[in-house]
Design a protein around this motif. Sequence first.
Motif, PDB file in Angstrom:
ATOM      1  N   GLN A   1       2.275   6.338 -19.876  1.00  0.00           N
ATOM      2  CA  GLN A   1       0.823   6.393 -19.637  1.00  0.00           C
ATOM      3  C   GLN A   1       0.487   5.946 -18.217  1.00  0.00           C
ATOM      4  O   GLN A   1      -0.392   6.512 -17.568  1.00  0.00           O
ATOM      5  CB  GLN A   1       0.105   5.500 -20.647  1.00  0.00           C
ATOM      6  CG  GLN A   1       0.089   6.112 -22.036  1.00  0.00           C
ATOM      7  CD  GLN A   1      -0.833   5.367 -22.981  1.00  0.00           C
ATOM      8  OE1 GLN A   1      -1.456   4.394 -22.587  1.00  0.00           O
ATOM      9  NE2 GLN A   1      -0.898   5.814 -24.214  1.00  0.00           N
ATOM     10  N   ALA A   2       1.208   4.936 -17.753  1.00  0.00           N
ATOM     11  CA  ALA A   2       0.937   4.450 -16.394  1.00  0.00           C
ATOM     12  C   ALA A   2       1.271   5.535 -15.373  1.00  0.00           C
ATOM     13  O   ALA A   2       0.472   5.815 -14.466  1.00  0.00           O
ATOM     14  CB  ALA A   2       1.748   3.191 -16.121  1.00  0.00           C
ATOM     15  N   PHE A   3       2.427   6.139 -15.529  1.00  0.00           N
ATOM     16  CA  PHE A   3       2.852   7.158 -14.561  1.00  0.00           C
ATOM     17  C   PHE A   3       1.886   8.345 -14.551  1.00  0.00           C
ATOM     18  O   PHE A   3       1.631   8.940 -13.515  1.00  0.00           O
ATOM     19  CB  PHE A   3       4.261   7.658 -14.894  1.00  0.00           C
ATOM     20  CG  PHE A   3       5.352   6.648 -14.585  1.00  0.00           C
ATOM     21  CD1 PHE A   3       5.029   5.407 -14.055  1.00  0.00           C
ATOM     22  CD2 PHE A   3       6.678   6.950 -14.818  1.00  0.00           C
ATOM     23  CE1 PHE A   3       6.017   4.479 -13.782  1.00  0.00           C
ATOM     24  CE2 PHE A   3       7.673   6.020 -14.533  1.00  0.00           C
ATOM     25  CZ  PHE A   3       7.337   4.786 -14.022  1.00  0.00           C
ATOM     26  N   GLN A   4       1.381   8.667 -15.746  1.00  0.00           N
ATOM     27  CA  GLN A   4       0.492   9.828 -15.818  1.00  0.00           C
ATOM     28  C   GLN A   4      -0.933   9.492 -15.401  1.00  0.00           C
ATOM     29  O   GLN A   4      -1.735  10.391 -15.186  1.00  0.00           O
ATOM     30  CB  GLN A   4       0.508  10.383 -17.244  1.00  0.00           C
ATOM     31  CG  GLN A   4       1.838  11.030 -17.583  1.00  0.00           C
ATOM     32  CD  GLN A   4       1.898  11.552 -19.002  1.00  0.00           C
ATOM     33  OE1 GLN A   4       1.061  11.196 -19.823  1.00  0.00           O
ATOM     34  NE2 GLN A   4       2.879  12.379 -19.285  1.00  0.00           N
TER      35      GLN A   4
ATOM     36  N   SER B   1      -4.810  -5.527  -9.226  1.00  0.00           N
ATOM     37  CA  SER B   1      -3.417  -5.373  -8.830  1.00  0.00           C
ATOM     38  C   SER B   1      -2.703  -4.438  -9.800  1.00  0.00           C
ATOM     39  O   SER B   1      -3.170  -4.216 -10.923  1.00  0.00           O
ATOM     40  CB  SER B   1      -2.726  -6.731  -8.805  1.00  0.00           C
ATOM     41  OG  SER B   1      -2.590  -7.199 -10.124  1.00  0.00           O
ATOM     42  N   LEU B   2      -1.564  -3.939  -9.374  1.00  0.00           N
ATOM     43  CA  LEU B   2      -0.796  -3.059 -10.258  1.00  0.00           C
ATOM     44  C   LEU B   2      -0.397  -3.785 -11.527  1.00  0.00           C
ATOM     45  O   LEU B   2      -0.356  -3.213 -12.603  1.00  0.00           O
ATOM     46  CB  LEU B   2       0.460  -2.571  -9.518  1.00  0.00           C
ATOM     47  CG  LEU B   2       0.242  -1.503  -8.446  1.00  0.00           C
ATOM     48  CD1 LEU B   2       1.543  -1.215  -7.739  1.00  0.00           C
ATOM     49  CD2 LEU B   2      -0.322  -0.236  -9.046  1.00  0.00           C
TER      50      LEU B   2
ATOM     51  N   PRO C   1       0.817  -1.221   0.000  1.00  0.00           N
ATOM     52  CA  PRO C   1       0.000   0.000   0.000  1.00  0.00           C
ATOM     53  C   PRO C   1       0.848   1.267   0.000  1.00  0.00           C
ATOM     54  O   PRO C   1       0.448   2.281  -0.573  1.00  0.00           O
ATOM     55  CB  PRO C   1      -0.819  -0.096   1.279  1.00  0.00           C
ATOM     56  CG  PRO C   1      -0.564  -1.422   1.872  1.00  0.00           C
ATOM     57  CD  PRO C   1       0.529  -2.098   1.134  1.00  0.00           C
ATOM     58  N   VAL C   2       2.021   1.175   0.615  1.00  0.00           N
ATOM     59  CA  VAL C   2       2.901   2.353   0.630  1.00  0.00           C
ATOM     60  C   VAL C   2       3.389   2.653  -0.783  1.00  0.00           C
ATOM     61  O   VAL C   2       3.447   3.807  -1.221  1.00  0.00           O
ATOM     62  CB  VAL C   2       4.091   2.120   1.590  1.00  0.00           C
ATOM     63  CG1 VAL C   2       5.041   3.297   1.558  1.00  0.00           C
ATOM     64  CG2 VAL C   2       3.575   1.858   3.004  1.00  0.00           C
ATOM     65  N   LEU C   3       3.703   1.550  -1.515  1.00  0.00           N
ATOM     66  CA  LEU C   3       4.145   1.728  -2.899  1.00  0.00           C
ATOM     67  C   LEU C   3       3.026   2.343  -3.734  1.00  0.00           C
ATOM     68  O   LEU C   3       3.253   3.282  -4.512  1.00  0.00           O
ATOM     69  CB  LEU C   3       4.560   0.374  -3.481  1.00  0.00           C
ATOM     70  CG  LEU C   3       4.859   0.366  -4.971  1.00  0.00           C
ATOM     71  CD1 LEU C   3       6.127   1.141  -5.273  1.00  0.00           C
ATOM     72  CD2 LEU C   3       4.987  -1.060  -5.504  1.00  0.00           C
ATOM     73  N   VAL C   4       1.825   1.831  -3.562  1.00  0.00           N
ATOM     74  CA  VAL C   4       0.688   2.345  -4.335  1.00  0.00           C
ATOM     75  C   VAL C   4       0.471   3.819  -4.013  1.00  0.00           C
ATOM     76  O   VAL C   4       0.291   4.646  -4.928  1.00  0.00           O
ATOM     77  CB  VAL C   4      -0.584   1.520  -4.029  1.00  0.00           C
ATOM     78  CG1 VAL C   4      -1.790   2.154  -4.704  1.00  0.00           C
ATOM     79  CG2 VAL C   4      -0.414   0.086  -4.486  1.00  0.00           C
ATOM     80  N   ALA C   5       0.508   4.135  -2.724  1.00  0.00           N
ATOM     81  CA  ALA C   5       0.289   5.535  -2.335  1.00  0.00           C
ATOM     82  C   ALA C   5       1.394   6.423  -2.909  1.00  0.00           C
ATOM     83  O   ALA C   5       1.127   7.528  -3.394  1.00  0.00           O
ATOM     84  CB  ALA C   5       0.256   5.640  -0.815  1.00  0.00           C
ATOM     85  N   GLY C   6       2.634   5.923  -2.873  1.00  0.00           N
ATOM     86  CA  GLY C   6       3.751   6.697  -3.419  1.00  0.00           C
ATOM     87  C   GLY C   6       3.609   6.923  -4.907  1.00  0.00           C
ATOM     88  O   GLY C   6       3.875   8.012  -5.417  1.00  0.00           O
ATOM     89  N   CYS C   7       3.175   5.889  -5.616  1.00  0.00           N
ATOM     90  CA  CYS C   7       2.980   6.012  -7.069  1.00  0.00           C
ATOM     91  C   CYS C   7       1.880   7.020  -7.366  1.00  0.00           C
ATOM     92  O   CYS C   7       1.993   7.828  -8.287  1.00  0.00           O
ATOM     93  CB  CYS C   7       2.630   4.662  -7.669  1.00  0.00           C
ATOM     94  SG  CYS C   7       4.007   3.521  -7.717  1.00  0.00           S
TER      95      CYS C   7
ATOM     96  N   GLU D   1       9.880   4.327  -9.534  1.00  0.00           N
ATOM     97  CA  GLU D   1      11.041   3.559  -9.982  1.00  0.00           C
ATOM     98  C   GLU D   1      10.904   2.099  -9.566  1.00  0.00           C
ATOM     99  O   GLU D   1      11.180   1.187 -10.352  1.00  0.00           O
ATOM    100  CB  GLU D   1      12.298   4.158  -9.376  1.00  0.00           C
ATOM    101  CG  GLU D   1      13.542   3.740 -10.100  1.00  0.00           C
ATOM    102  CD  GLU D   1      14.667   4.728  -9.864  1.00  0.00           C
ATOM    103  OE1 GLU D   1      14.398   5.895  -9.548  1.00  0.00           O
ATOM    104  OE2 GLU D   1      15.818   4.300  -9.999  1.00  0.00           O
ATOM    105  N   GLN D   2      10.446   1.905  -8.336  1.00  0.00           N
ATOM    106  CA  GLN D   2      10.241   0.529  -7.858  1.00  0.00           C
ATOM    107  C   GLN D   2       9.165  -0.168  -8.696  1.00  0.00           C
ATOM    108  O   GLN D   2       9.299  -1.333  -9.054  1.00  0.00           O
ATOM    109  CB  GLN D   2       9.830   0.561  -6.387  1.00  0.00           C
ATOM    110  CG  GLN D   2       9.876  -0.808  -5.732  1.00  0.00           C
ATOM    111  CD  GLN D   2       9.359  -0.754  -4.303  1.00  0.00           C
ATOM    112  OE1 GLN D   2       9.369   0.303  -3.681  1.00  0.00           O
ATOM    113  NE2 GLN D   2       8.919  -1.883  -3.804  1.00  0.00           N
ATOM    114  N   PHE D   3       8.113   0.559  -8.993  1.00  0.00           N
ATOM    115  CA  PHE D   3       7.043   0.022  -9.838  1.00  0.00           C
ATOM    116  C   PHE D   3       7.606  -0.364 -11.214  1.00  0.00           C
ATOM    117  O   PHE D   3       7.317  -1.436 -11.749  1.00  0.00           O
ATOM    118  CB  PHE D   3       5.954   1.093  -9.982  1.00  0.00           C
ATOM    119  CG  PHE D   3       4.936   0.798 -11.036  1.00  0.00           C
ATOM    120  CD1 PHE D   3       3.908  -0.105 -10.808  1.00  0.00           C
ATOM    121  CD2 PHE D   3       4.985   1.438 -12.265  1.00  0.00           C
ATOM    122  CE1 PHE D   3       2.963  -0.374 -11.771  1.00  0.00           C
ATOM    123  CE2 PHE D   3       4.045   1.182 -13.237  1.00  0.00           C
ATOM    124  CZ  PHE D   3       3.038   0.275 -12.994  1.00  0.00           C
TER     125      PHE D   3
END
Lengths: 230, 405
Positions: free
Chosen positions: A88-91, A101-102, A39-45, A54-56
């Motif tokens: 596109q994903a980042f934006q 899931s991601l 969840p921290v990764l998702v929130a960060g993204c 970057e981790q994603f």
Amino acid sequence: MPRRGSPGPDFNQTALWRYHRDVEDPRGAMAPAATRDDPVLVAGCRAGEATSLEQFFVTHVHYVERVISRLTGPTPDLEDLVQTTFIQAFQSFGRYRGEASLKTWVTRIAVHTALHQLRSGVRRAVPLELVSDADEPSDPTDAPDQQAASRQLARRLHALLDRIAPKKRVAFLLYTVEEYSIEEVAALTEASKAATKSRIWFARRELMAMVRGQTDLRQLIEASGAQPWR
Amino acid sequence: MAMSCGQVGRLSVASAGGHATEAERLELEAHFATCARCTAEHAIVLGATRVLRSAEPGALSSAARERVRRAALAQRGHAPVTARRFGWPLAGGAVLAMAAAVAIWIGVRNPSVVSVIGGDVTVLPEFAAGGHEPRGGGLIVRSEKGGEVKLADASAALAPATELVWRHDKRVVELREGSLTVDVAHRPGQHFEVHTRFFVVEVVGTRFVVDPGGVQTERGKVRVWSRDGIVIGYLDAGQSWRWPPPRPQREKPASEPTETPAPPTQAPATTAVLPPVEDAAAIRLARARRALARGNAGEARRIVRPLFGLGRDVAAEARAIYAESYLSEGRYEDAVSGYRVVFRDFPHTPQAESALYAVAQLDSEHGKPGEARASLQAYLARYPHGRFAKEAADRLARISPPQPR
């Protein structure tokens, strides 16, 4: 209504947890974000943090490369397509609702990118050197001539698939080669189940007709080790 | 009933993708024995799939991957630039939309704030783990002794020891602990969701009670779906549903394959009104079939074991895959034991018919004509017009001793 207590420290030993782990744990590509993604990764993204993105990227880039490559066949545009997918994903992270899931989410973007590329009809010729640009060594147990023959055969099959409508081609490849179920293919291509089944069936029929017309290709496919059963 | 070539064509693609069930593959085999054209076509489909699957997919070099990473990160904050063919109408529409948004904003009293109506309720901003920055705009609402709050246009009565996070931008309540009764006014186009650890309740306008273990609708209608987006079902007024659902008790089989499966986990007693696990079980069965198609029999067994205690259709298919996994490893005795479990415990399923014929086939092919004869006779007695009746009769004729003249 009786109230359930909060999951205590030994929640992982409960029958409910085991049930959830064993039965309600669908395949990775369709796993719920709550059980797969940090969840921290998702929130960060979502917040656009560089380290999270970057981790994603590191986590999913190989899979994205594979999916796009499988759907489009050998292409010198692979780098551009992967880049488009991640841009596109980042934006679009602001619109990610966390329901899938991601991996599922980015796969859907990759499928759309590949479809767009196939629809555009821009198919640059593949120089022989570019067929395998990876710096990772391939399976050393395969002889080089076998690898070359296999690549050549796959390239010929992709050349035939180029003559099939992109939607049918993508549905067929996701179902047979990537082994997604009808429901998953329908979700990834945003089509109904009936339409997905129809596309797969027509792709198979068209591919069959083309292979039948090329005796040498048919013999090569049969010689590649395919047995009539299993 | 014999399959048509068209049906075989569809099944052939499913089989190539690892989606065909064991029963379907047996039917395919039976059809191929009599149809050379379908056999040849299946070989082409299977061969083409294998070639495409085994061909090394394209991969970027490290340098190219690094270029992609840099380019993507460089554009992370920028909106995608697309050519607008109808720029002015879109701009006009955007202005109107903004005006409408402002009007709505004026009409609605600051929805991000949780209004405490009464009781012992604490409201805190949600912080990132270990950090000091508010995270995601969520508000944590806690109540030790119970209370009532207003969440946008919904009122929620909190049971004692309840904690939730209110995300006003998505109109989502994340229930962490406890129970709440939600009363949502109908507002067209605006949904209200309550997320729990395992499922999501979606509502347009209704009154319902939800806790981490289930939901009860008092008025209106709600939709319940799993966290991975699979719709579990709808609950009308007066209906309730608990997670997880009850499992049917299964008789203990007399003999098991040598690898004894883990006993199914027992779910707590519940009052379910919906069949919520079918979709997830179907996904799991599909995974097992794919694992089997890849030759990973152990993985297939591991995937299907938890399904043995579920409903008849799921458990029968899981048992059939379990038996087939042994067959794929050449463990014929274990496979036969597994198939016997299928037709003994699930006699009224399609898998039972396939399993009975598979046992006869295996006995016949492994030098047990006596057992094979008995199984074939049992098959023909039970399924005189079955899918494998013709094959069974032919096989029986081949292995039967010559009649004395």
